[in-house]
Design a protein around this motif. Sequence first.
Motif, short mmCIF file in Angstrom:
data_model
loop_
_atom_site.label_atom_id
_atom_site.label_comp_id
_atom_site.label_asym_id
_atom_site.label_seq_id
_atom_site.Cartn_x
_atom_site.Cartn_y
_atom_site.Cartn_z
N THR A 132 0.82 -1.21 0.00
CA THR A 132 0.00 0.00 0.00
C THR A 132 0.86 1.26 0.00
O THR A 132 0.60 2.22 -0.76
CB THR A 132 -0.94 -0.01 1.21
OG1 THR A 132 -1.73 -1.19 1.20
CG2 THR A 132 -1.84 1.22 1.20
N PHE A 133 1.88 1.28 0.84
CA PHE A 133 2.74 2.46 0.91
C PHE A 133 3.49 2.69 -0.40
O PHE A 133 3.58 3.82 -0.89
CB PHE A 133 3.74 2.30 2.07
CG PHE A 133 4.81 3.34 2.07
CD1 PHE A 133 4.55 4.63 2.47
CD2 PHE A 133 6.11 3.02 1.64
CE1 PHE A 133 5.55 5.60 2.46
CE2 PHE A 133 7.11 3.98 1.63
CZ PHE A 133 6.83 5.27 2.05
N THR A 139 10.93 0.40 -6.35
CA THR A 139 9.50 0.19 -6.15
C THR A 139 8.86 -0.42 -7.38
O THR A 139 7.98 -1.30 -7.29
CB THR A 139 8.82 1.52 -5.79
OG1 THR A 139 9.38 2.01 -4.57
CG2 THR A 139 7.31 1.34 -5.61
N VAL A 190 4.39 7.34 -7.01
CA VAL A 190 3.94 8.58 -7.66
C VAL A 190 5.07 9.61 -7.70
O VAL A 190 5.05 10.53 -8.55
CB VAL A 190 2.69 9.13 -6.94
CG1 VAL A 190 2.20 10.43 -7.55
CG2 VAL A 190 1.57 8.10 -6.97
N ASP A 208 2.60 1.80 -3.35
CA ASP A 208 1.69 2.25 -4.40
C ASP A 208 1.61 3.77 -4.45
O ASP A 208 1.47 4.36 -5.54
CB ASP A 208 0.29 1.66 -4.18
CG ASP A 208 0.18 0.24 -4.73
OD1 ASP A 208 1.00 -0.11 -5.61
OD2 ASP A 208 -0.71 -0.51 -4.27
N TYR A 209 1.67 4.40 -3.29
CA TYR A 209 1.65 5.87 -3.25
C TYR A 209 3.04 6.46 -3.48
O TYR A 209 3.17 7.53 -4.09
CB TYR A 209 1.11 6.36 -1.90
CG TYR A 209 -0.36 6.10 -1.71
CD1 TYR A 209 -1.31 6.92 -2.29
CD2 TYR A 209 -0.80 5.03 -0.94
CE1 TYR A 209 -2.68 6.69 -2.12
CE2 TYR A 209 -2.15 4.78 -0.76
CZ TYR A 209 -3.08 5.61 -1.35
OH TYR A 209 -4.43 5.38 -1.18
N PHE A 210 4.06 5.76 -3.01
CA PHE A 210 5.41 6.30 -3.15
C PHE A 210 5.87 6.33 -4.60
O PHE A 210 6.64 7.22 -4.99
CB PHE A 210 6.40 5.45 -2.32
CG PHE A 210 7.80 5.93 -2.42
CD1 PHE A 210 8.23 7.06 -1.71
CD2 PHE A 210 8.73 5.28 -3.23
CE1 PHE A 210 9.53 7.50 -1.81
CE2 PHE A 210 10.04 5.72 -3.32
CZ PHE A 210 10.45 6.84 -2.61
#
Length: 344
Positions: free
Chosen positions: A71-72, A192, A78, A74-76
């Motif tokens: 989850t983390f 990532t 960006v 997925d945002y990182f």
Amino acid sequence: MRTEDKLPASEERRPDLARPRMTRTRFWLLGTTLAVYAATVIGVLTTSWLVKLDWQIMLFRPYKQWPEFHTFLDYFVVMGQRGPTAVAVAAWLGWCCYRQRTLRPLLALGTSLLLLNATVGAVKIGFGRLGPHYATTVGSNEMWGTGDIFPSGHTANAVVTWGILAYLATTPVARRVASLIAAGFAFGVGMTTVYLGTHWLSDVVLGWAAGVLVLLALPWLEPAMARAEVLLLTLWRRMREGWAPAPVPSGRTVTGTPLATPRAARDDELPAREPVAVIRPGVATGRGPDTRPHHPVRQHTVRSERTPVTPVGSRRPPHADRVARATTPFGPSGASRGRTAAGG
């Protein structure tokens, strides 16, 4: 410095317009990056041990081994996406442009992104490599297909977008800090994408090399950016002059002949009065206020007050100093002449 190498006076006053020098550090950094870039491409094309490593990591499936980070990350990831990162960095560089009164920071960002799109985009389309989720044959390099992941665009964009802050830093301390931040974002975004299974490891390595090459090429583009800044400022000045309305004096009509149109008085202006000479009866003046000669003022009587004149003579009463006439040319008889003589 030799005569032919001397810069113009305008460029000597602007250190950012000076010709970039190939220092020893930059030379070794450029040579090393080019070597890594070429070795990565050759290793993937020849299906070397680098491709085998790609498959081993892909079959290991890191996102299933450590799902708690999914989850983390997925945002990182960006932080390597072009739209959000370009907007964030452009906002900061726009503030720098306002404070420094120059367009160089924004021009450097735009130039680097254009160069990144041209180089990385062309290589992506040329190789056409498929991603791990779309791989068809185990152990193959998945080249010359319909993919566009080689090199990694997220990784190269993270290197350029955050590395431009280190490139534009004005102090050595700020440059070191910005370089560490840019390196951390670039490394994190690249790994990532490998964790999520959207890129091969070789894609990430080539993306790092492509981003560093773009930053190393920027000093050679500084003169072009300086000319673009001058052109943009000139166009902006001309546009502002074209938008500005023509100055019209307040209270004055534009149409018509200026001499034939009287000027309207303003609200806070008293009407001007022309001086008029006052001539009193019985006072003779030589010259008036308009420097024209004048005759002495005469007393004129009204027509009704004048003494009427008839064919038989004037009806005015006789004066003591007037001599009586003997005859009148229009008298009818002597009697009348006698009366006229007697009456004086």
